[in-house]
Design an enzyme around this catalytic site. Structure first.
Site, PDB file in Angstrom:
ATOM      1  N   ALA A   1       0.849  -1.197   0.000  1.00  0.00           N
ATOM      2  CA  ALA A   1       0.000   0.000   0.000  1.00  0.00           C
ATOM      3  C   ALA A   1       0.881   1.241   0.000  1.00  0.00           C
ATOM      4  O   ALA A   1       1.885   1.300   0.720  1.00  0.00           O
ATOM      5  CB  ALA A   1      -0.910  -0.008   1.223  1.00  0.00           C
ATOM      6  N   ALA A   2       0.532   2.213  -0.823  1.00  0.00           N
ATOM      7  CA  ALA A   2       1.231   3.499  -0.913  1.00  0.00           C
ATOM      8  C   ALA A   2       2.713   3.340  -1.237  1.00  0.00           C
ATOM      9  O   ALA A   2       3.538   4.132  -0.821  1.00  0.00           O
ATOM     10  CB  ALA A   2       1.037   4.302   0.376  1.00  0.00           C
TER      11      ALA A   2
ATOM     12  N   ALA B   1     -10.706   1.309 -13.804  1.00  0.00           N
ATOM     13  CA  ALA B   1     -10.781   1.460 -12.349  1.00  0.00           C
ATOM     14  C   ALA B   1     -11.725   0.409 -11.773  1.00  0.00           C
ATOM     15  O   ALA B   1     -12.839   0.243 -12.259  1.00  0.00           O
ATOM     16  CB  ALA B   1     -11.284   2.853 -12.001  1.00  0.00           C
TER      17      ALA B   1
ATOM     18  N   SER C   1     -12.269   0.039  -8.173  1.00  0.00           N
ATOM     19  CA  SER C   1     -12.736   0.296  -6.807  1.00  0.00           C
ATOM     20  C   SER C   1     -14.196   0.737  -6.795  1.00  0.00           C
ATOM     21  O   SER C   1     -14.683   1.359  -7.725  1.00  0.00           O
ATOM     22  CB  SER C   1     -11.864   1.356  -6.127  1.00  0.00           C
ATOM     23  OG  SER C   1     -11.983   2.585  -6.799  1.00  0.00           O
TER      24      SER C   1
ATOM     25  N   GLU D   1     -15.044   2.643 -15.334  1.00  0.00           N
ATOM     26  CA  GLU D   1     -15.193   2.221 -13.944  1.00  0.00           C
ATOM     27  C   GLU D   1     -16.039   0.959 -13.929  1.00  0.00           C
ATOM     28  O   GLU D   1     -17.201   0.976 -14.337  1.00  0.00           O
ATOM     29  CB  GLU D   1     -15.854   3.326 -13.119  1.00  0.00           C
ATOM     30  CG  GLU D   1     -15.012   4.578 -13.031  1.00  0.00           C
ATOM     31  CD  GLU D   1     -15.685   5.695 -12.262  1.00  0.00           C
ATOM     32  OE1 GLU D   1     -16.836   5.527 -11.804  1.00  0.00           O
ATOM     33  OE2 GLU D   1     -15.050   6.759 -12.121  1.00  0.00           O
TER      34      GLU D   1
ATOM     35  N   HIS E   1      -6.246  10.226  -7.274  1.00  0.00           N
ATOM     36  CA  HIS E   1      -5.687   9.453  -8.389  1.00  0.00           C
ATOM     37  C   HIS E   1      -6.042  10.083  -9.737  1.00  0.00           C
ATOM     38  O   HIS E   1      -5.213  10.112 -10.650  1.00  0.00           O
ATOM     39  CB  HIS E   1      -6.167   7.995  -8.347  1.00  0.00           C
ATOM     40  CG  HIS E   1      -5.315   7.110  -7.510  1.00  0.00           C
ATOM     41  ND1 HIS E   1      -4.238   6.439  -8.014  1.00  0.00           N
ATOM     42  CD2 HIS E   1      -5.396   6.778  -6.199  1.00  0.00           C
ATOM     43  CE1 HIS E   1      -3.667   5.732  -7.043  1.00  0.00           C
ATOM     44  NE2 HIS E   1      -4.351   5.923  -5.941  1.00  0.00           N
TER      45      HIS E   1
ATOM     46  N   ARG F   1      -3.222  11.384 -12.335  1.00  0.00           N
ATOM     47  CA  ARG F   1      -3.157  10.805 -13.681  1.00  0.00           C
ATOM     48  C   ARG F   1      -3.150  11.884 -14.750  1.00  0.00           C
ATOM     49  O   ARG F   1      -2.477  11.752 -15.761  1.00  0.00           O
ATOM     50  CB  ARG F   1      -4.378   9.897 -13.876  1.00  0.00           C
ATOM     51  CG  ARG F   1      -4.074   8.595 -14.438  1.00  0.00           C
ATOM     52  CD  ARG F   1      -5.211   7.630 -14.596  1.00  0.00           C
ATOM     53  NE  ARG F   1      -6.573   8.035 -14.481  1.00  0.00           N
ATOM     54  CZ  ARG F   1      -7.337   7.821 -13.414  1.00  0.00           C
ATOM     55  NH1 ARG F   1      -6.854   7.230 -12.356  1.00  0.00           N
ATOM     56  NH2 ARG F   1      -8.594   8.200 -13.412  1.00  0.00           N
TER      57      ARG F   1
ATOM     58  N   ASP G   1      -6.307  -0.901 -12.586  1.00  0.00           N
ATOM     59  CA  ASP G   1      -5.910  -0.507 -11.242  1.00  0.00           C
ATOM     60  C   ASP G   1      -7.129  -0.582 -10.330  1.00  0.00           C
ATOM     61  O   ASP G   1      -7.992   0.279 -10.407  1.00  0.00           O
ATOM     62  CB  ASP G   1      -5.324   0.910 -11.281  1.00  0.00           C
ATOM     63  CG  ASP G   1      -4.516   1.274 -10.047  1.00  0.00           C
ATOM     64  OD1 ASP G   1      -4.449   0.454  -9.115  1.00  0.00           O
ATOM     65  OD2 ASP G   1      -3.959   2.375 -10.022  1.00  0.00           O
TER      66      ASP G   1
ATOM     67  N   SER H   1       1.063   2.526  -8.413  1.00  0.00           N
ATOM     68  CA  SER H   1       0.154   3.150  -9.389  1.00  0.00           C
ATOM     69  C   SER H   1       0.860   4.246 -10.175  1.00  0.00           C
ATOM     70  O   SER H   1       0.693   4.348 -11.394  1.00  0.00           O
ATOM     71  CB  SER H   1      -1.090   3.711  -8.696  1.00  0.00           C
ATOM     72  OG  SER H   1      -1.895   2.663  -8.213  1.00  0.00           O
TER      73      SER H   1
END
Length: 173
Positions: free
Chosen positions: A12-13, A35, A37, A63, A51, A55, A84, A17
């Site tokens: 994570a982090a 995407a 999520s 999405e 994000h 980008r 992602d 990405s």
């Protein structure tokens, strides 16, 4: 298999990405962002908005939280697609209590038949302690197995740690 499948793995982090976006930006191809999520709360909305700003312009964005196959099947050789991320996609299916083996098999088949270059981002979740609850342990096991399958299918696998990419398999094109 598509012209190039690059699998970006990291914590994570970790910068995964951003690194994946850089690959797409420098490819010279039409950029597609897929995407996965679901925006279920304010915190996720803030993360997604961050994000989008990071980008920048020049992306066609889709999405889709569950069925990625129609989008992947619609892409062509002039495009590069950033998926992602595989972790959120798997989480969506796990929480919906879908059959993970079937869903993963279907996604891997769509990746194999996709005509566009793909950059797939996923979290490495197996480097920490054993989770203390059954759902977290089930997720960690499922994500680990899925990451193994994605890495096996990819031409290139890159792990990103503290923003630094390390090629584990193949080479970047």
């Amino acid at each position: 298999m598509s012209a190039q499948v690059t699998f970006i793995l990291g914590g994570a982090a970790s910068g995964k990405s951003s690194y994946a976006e850089h690959i797409c930006l420098t490819s010279g191809k039409d950029r597609v962002y897929l995407a996965t999520s679901q925006i279920l709360d304010h915190e996720m909305r803030v993360k997604v908005d961050k994000h989008v700003v990071q980008r920048g312009n020049g992306w066609t964005t889709y999405e889709e939280s569950f069925d990625l196959s129609p989008i992947l099947n619609s892409l062509n050789t002039s495009q590069i697609c950033l998926l992602d991320c595989a972790t959120m996609w798997l989480t969506n299916h796990l929480l919906a209590e879908n059959n993970l083996d079937t869903e993963q098999r279907n996604l891997l088949a769509s990746i194999a038949s996709c005509k566009a270059d793909l950059v797939v981002v996923s979290n490495e979740v197996g480097l920490g302690i054993v989770p203390d609850n059954a759902l977290s342990r089930k997720f960690r096991e499922a994500q680990g197995r899925f990451n193994i399958a994605l890495a096996a299918q990819a031409n290139c696998v890159v792990q990103v740690i503290a923003g630094l990419p390390m090629v584990l398999k193949g080479q970047l094109s």
